[in-house]
Design an enzyme around this catalytic site. Structure first.
Site, PDB file in Angstrom:
ATOM      1  N   GLU A 102      -6.854 -13.484  -6.769  1.00 34.67           N
ATOM      2  CA  GLU A 102      -7.041 -12.032  -6.899  1.00 34.67           C
ATOM      3  C   GLU A 102      -6.026 -11.247  -6.085  1.00 34.67           C
ATOM      4  OE1 GLU A 102      -9.098 -10.694  -9.207  1.00 34.67           O
ATOM      5  OE2 GLU A 102      -9.136 -12.846  -9.629  1.00 34.67           O
ATOM      6  N   ARG A 141      22.518 -12.833 -12.766  1.00 34.33           N
ATOM      7  CA  ARG A 141      23.544 -12.560 -13.762  1.00 34.33           C
ATOM      8  C   ARG A 141      24.490 -11.448 -13.329  1.00 34.33           C
ATOM      9  NH1 ARG A 141      22.404  -8.516 -17.085  1.00 34.33           N
ATOM     10  NH2 ARG A 141      23.415  -9.367 -18.927  1.00 34.33           N
ATOM     11  N   PRO A 176       1.265  -6.367  -9.723  1.00 37.45           N
ATOM     12  CA  PRO A 176       1.143  -5.220 -10.639  1.00 37.45           C
ATOM     13  C   PRO A 176       0.999  -3.893  -9.890  1.00 37.45           C
ATOM     14  CG  PRO A 176      -0.523  -6.900 -11.107  1.00 37.45           C
ATOM     15  CD  PRO A 176       0.146  -7.296  -9.836  1.00 37.45           C
ATOM     16  N   ASP A 223      25.269  -3.690 -21.078  1.00 40.86           N
ATOM     17  CA  ASP A 223      23.844  -3.906 -21.284  1.00 40.86           C
ATOM     18  C   ASP A 223      23.081  -2.596 -21.414  1.00 40.86           C
ATOM     19  OD1 ASP A 223      23.966  -6.626 -21.054  1.00 40.86           O
ATOM     20  OD2 ASP A 223      23.513  -6.653 -18.920  1.00 40.86           O
TER      21      ASP A 223
HETATM   22  N1  ADE Z   1       1.827 -10.563 -10.674  1.00 34.97           N
HETATM   23  C1  ADE Z   1       0.865 -10.431 -11.597  1.00 34.97           C
HETATM   24  N2  ADE Z   1       1.167  -9.500 -12.498  1.00 34.97           N
HETATM   25  C2  ADE Z   1       2.405  -9.017 -12.140  1.00 34.97           C
HETATM   26  C3  ADE Z   1       3.259  -8.027 -12.666  1.00 34.97           C
HETATM   27  N3  ADE Z   1       2.948  -7.316 -13.756  1.00 34.97           N
HETATM   28  N4  ADE Z   1       4.417  -7.792 -12.033  1.00 34.97           N
HETATM   29  C4  ADE Z   1       4.743  -8.480 -10.925  1.00 34.97           C
HETATM   30  N5  ADE Z   1       3.974  -9.412 -10.380  1.00 34.97           N
HETATM   31  C5  ADE Z   1       2.798  -9.695 -10.978  1.00 34.97           C
END
Ligand code: ADE
Length: 249
Positions: free
Chosen positions: A116, A154, A89, A169
């Site tokens: 974590e 793809r 994230p 797309d």
């Molecule tokens: N691992 C955990 N959450 C994630 C996300 N939102 N994007 C990519 N990898 C992740």
């Protein structure tokens, strides 16, 4: 294209990639995948892959050495150099533009974290790029890796049966969301197909689709409109349209 996946659950990503367009891309030899489990490179009876974080706090952090050895094994499986991409994230948001660039690489290595996170020193030493698939937290990088695999697979030449469909797309070409689509029957209890689509007038149909894409993009993703390069005439037309009750708007 070759994609190596370093993960405690490599089968998870492999399974996701077994169906539909991605499965077919593998069958056609356009994509090959291999999983690498850091546990196979961990020492001791317990084959430990994680430990408590220095400084305290909840959760566990993935150890450097099992991941490093798994990445080294993945690198060594093919002589071509590979970018290592860590899914997290904290990464830069994945976009279709980045997907296109990645799809043009001959190989990539996807690194999935669990717990974590991953010891920062491993990331600094081995990772070229960190990507996020959205502002939410998954329990691991595997689903995100599967998303990357799908999106790049793809785009491999020959993966889609109708070569045009990738260009049409959302996000491709004009930077707008896709227009609505309809198929048979024309009359249904849930509604009627817009008449213009039955007209056979290709110029009219193209204009209708473009305008629908503009309306949709304004309602759902106004942030995309600025970069979409609307003509002055289109901007005026859009300005004159009422904002309606788009369910996703
Ligand atoms: N691992 C955990 N959450 C994630 C996300 N939102 N994007 C990519 N990898 C992740």
């Amino acid at each position: 294209m070759r994609i190596d996946v370093v993960s405690l659950f490599p089968e998870f990503v492999a399974q996701c990639a077994g169906f539909g367009v991605v499965g077919r891309a593998q069958e056609r030899g356009l994509l090959s995948m291999q999983g690498w489990n850091p546990r196979d490179y961990a020492d001791g009876n317990y084959r430990r892959v994680d430990d408590r974080p220095f400084g305290g706090g909840p959760g566990m952090v993935m150890l450097i050495d099992p991941l490093r050895a798994a990445i080294a094994a993945a690198r060594a499986a093919d002589p071509a150099p590979a970018r290592v991409i860590y899914l997290s994230p904290q990464g830069r948001p994945l976009t279709q533009a980045r997907v296109r660039e990645l799809a043009a690489e001959s190989r990539i290595i996807l690194l999935c974290g669990r717990y974590e996170g991953v010891d920062e020193r491993l990331l600094a030493a081995e990772v070229d790029e960190e990507l996020s698939i959205g502002d939410y937290v998954l329990s691991g990088g595997e689903l995100a890796a599967a998303v990357v695999v799908d999106a790049v697979a793809r785009l491999q030449d020959g993966a889609l049966n109708d070569a045009d469909s990738a260009v049409q797309d959302s996000f491709e070409g004009d930077g707008l969301l896709d227009c609505p689509h309809y198929t048979r029957p024309v009359e249904h209890a849930l509604g009627t197909v817009p008449e213009v689509l039955l007209s056979g007038n290709h110029a009219e149909i193209a204009r209708w689709r473009r305008r629908q894409a503009l309306l949709r993009t304004r309602a759902r993703r106004p942030d995309l409109l600025a970069a979409a390069g609307l003509s002055a005439e289109e901007a005026r037309w859009l300005e004159a349209q009422a904002t309606d009750g788009d369910p996703a708007g």
